[in-house]
Enzyme design. Structure first.
Site, short mmCIF file in Angstrom:
data_model
loop_
_atom_site.label_atom_id
_atom_site.label_comp_id
_atom_site.label_asym_id
_atom_site.label_seq_id
_atom_site.Cartn_x
_atom_site.Cartn_y
_atom_site.Cartn_z
NE ARG A 32 59.54 27.17 31.56
CZ ARG A 32 60.83 27.36 31.95
NH1 ARG A 32 61.12 28.69 32.45
NH2 ARG A 32 61.66 26.21 32.07
CE1 TYR A 85 36.51 38.20 32.11
CE2 TYR A 85 38.66 37.98 32.77
CZ TYR A 85 37.49 37.57 32.28
OH TYR A 85 37.56 36.08 32.04
CG ASP A 156 42.51 44.60 29.91
OD1 ASP A 156 42.40 44.80 28.56
OD2 ASP A 156 42.07 43.78 30.74
CE LYS A 181 37.88 37.67 25.72
NZ LYS A 181 38.85 37.47 26.81
C1 LIG Z 1 39.00 43.13 29.44
C2 LIG Z 1 39.61 41.59 29.44
N1 LIG Z 1 40.77 41.83 30.00
C3 LIG Z 1 41.36 40.26 30.39
C4 LIG Z 1 40.47 39.06 30.04
C5 LIG Z 1 41.24 38.04 30.36
O1 LIG Z 1 41.59 37.33 28.91
P1 LIG Z 1 41.84 35.94 28.85
O2 LIG Z 1 40.34 35.07 28.81
O3 LIG Z 1 42.69 35.74 27.75
O4 LIG Z 1 42.78 35.28 30.12
C6 LIG Z 1 39.29 39.22 29.47
C7 LIG Z 1 38.26 38.17 29.16
O5 LIG Z 1 37.39 38.08 28.78
C8 LIG Z 1 38.63 40.65 29.33
O6 LIG Z 1 37.49 40.71 28.73
#
Ligand SMILES: Cc1ncc(COP(=O)(O)O)c(C=O)c1O
Length: 366
Positions: A32, A85, A156, A181
């Protein structure tokens, strides 16, 4: 190499005691805190983003919430672009207020509004290419506004990936990814990662150690496999997405197409500056005829799969009004810039002709 161990042996108790006191930085104690396979993944992402280091998490949301909890305490305020998101939006608008952390929301082009809200805030937050409407912010401008107040711009970079954009080069202080992704790229892992300077990273890592959303070594190993083909996959997805976006723009069953690399798109000039003229592997479009027609269109697809997520080998589609944004009324959808016919398409590695054939057949015979 995959190190799946959760714990590590020591030759004597003095060595064990010394390593336990240090927790990280003097060998491995407990996974961890640190793990060799996860470290290799972190080093790869840091290299791609041009940061000194990176810290991995069990998911993108694990990474984003750890940033928030590392940089904000009760009574603090975040300034965020409202094009985000859905779970990042609910984290900031519903979850964190329960712990005394609030958010001021602005359209990502409302620079005057953002500037007025920044004094006294803790950070400015946006996405390089927003989910789901694929809008591109002026990162350098946002970094300048945050810098005026000595605040970090947190970006992000999931949709763009470091192949299209390295936000630290545009003045951002923190970059976060859902490694689920493009970095992973095969729809077979959940992961997240944060890139920042040593001070911020140590604060984020400390939250991770205490709250525990660590990346599993196997997922780090899968993500490293994904990163090996990242440039090729991103290039192919961008090429296919541009081709599809152009074809859909001319299709009479489509009311509008959203894709930053299209000359007609409001984000096009910023895509030229920030993304090297590329638009990413994701596009949006409004199916003519609204909600029912879009749902019927989606049901008629044969190759493209209706499913959440993006940035992987296979093309996935989401009809926002019936899948990801069901909680929003028609008015709320409109104010979020999402029409009832809006579909988000993540373009995978299939033959673009096959994808176009599938889309055209489903649009014409829903
Ligand atoms: C732009 C973006 N940021 C963060 C996330 C969250 O990621 P996770 O599903 O791996 O928690 C997503 C999920 O679709 C996303 O599209």
């Amino acid at each position: 190499m995959l190190h799946s161990s959760s714990t590590y042996a020591f030759s004597d108790s003095a060595e064990f005691a010394a390593a336990s006191r240090a927790k990280v930085g003097s060998g491995y104690v407990y996974s961890r805190w640190a793990n060799p396979t996860v470290d290799a993944f972190e080093a790869a992402v840091a290299g791609l983003e041009g940061s000194n280091g990176a810290e991995a998490f069990s998911s993108g949301m694990g990474a984003i919430s750890s940033i928030m909890l590392a940089l904000c305490s009760s009574g603090d305020r975040v300034v965020a672009a409202k094009q985000l998101y859905g779970n990042t939006y609910s984290l900031l608008s519903e979850r964190l207020p329960r712990y005394g952390i609030t958010t001021n929301w602005f359209d990502l082009v409302d620079h005057a509004g953002i500037r007025s809200a920044l004094p006294g805030a803790k950070l400015l937050y946006c996405e390089t290419i927003s989910n789901p409407r694929v809008q591109v912010p002026d990162l350098a401008k946002l970094a300048e506004l945050a810098g005026e107040q000595g605040l970090p711009l947190v970006v992000d970079n999931t949709f763009a990936s470091p192949i299209l954009c390295r936000p630290l080069e545009h003045g951002a202080s923190v970059v976060v990814h859902s490694a689920t992704k493009f970095l992973g790229g095969h729809h077979d892992l959940l992961g997240g990662v944060v890139c920042a300077d040593a001070e911020i990273l140590e604060a984020v890592a400390a939250v991770g150690r205490d709250f525990g959303p660590s990346l599993a070594p196997f997922n780090a190993w899968l993500a490293l496999r994904g990163i090996a083909t990242l440039p090729l996959r991103v290039e192919r997805s961008c090429d296919s997405a541009l081709r599809i976006a152009g074809a859909l723009e001319d299709h009479e069953e489509v009311d509008a197409v959203y894709y930053p690399a299209l000359a007609s798109d409001p984000s096009n000039a910023l895509a030229d500056r920030l993304l090297g003229g590329r638009g990413g592997g994701t596009l949006g479009f409004d199916v003519a005829g609204g909600r029912d027609r879009a749902a019927a269109f989606q049901d008629s697809l044969r190759l493209i799969t209706p499913a959440s997520s993006l940035g992987g080998t296979h093309s996935l589609i989401v009809h926002a009004a019936s899948a990801t944004h069901t909680q929003l009324s028609a008015d709320e959808l409109r104010s979020a810039g999402i029409s009832e016919g809006f579909c988000r398409l993540s373009v995978g590695l299939e033959d673009p002709d096959d994808l176009l054939d599938d889309l055209t057949a489903a649009l014409e015979n829903p």
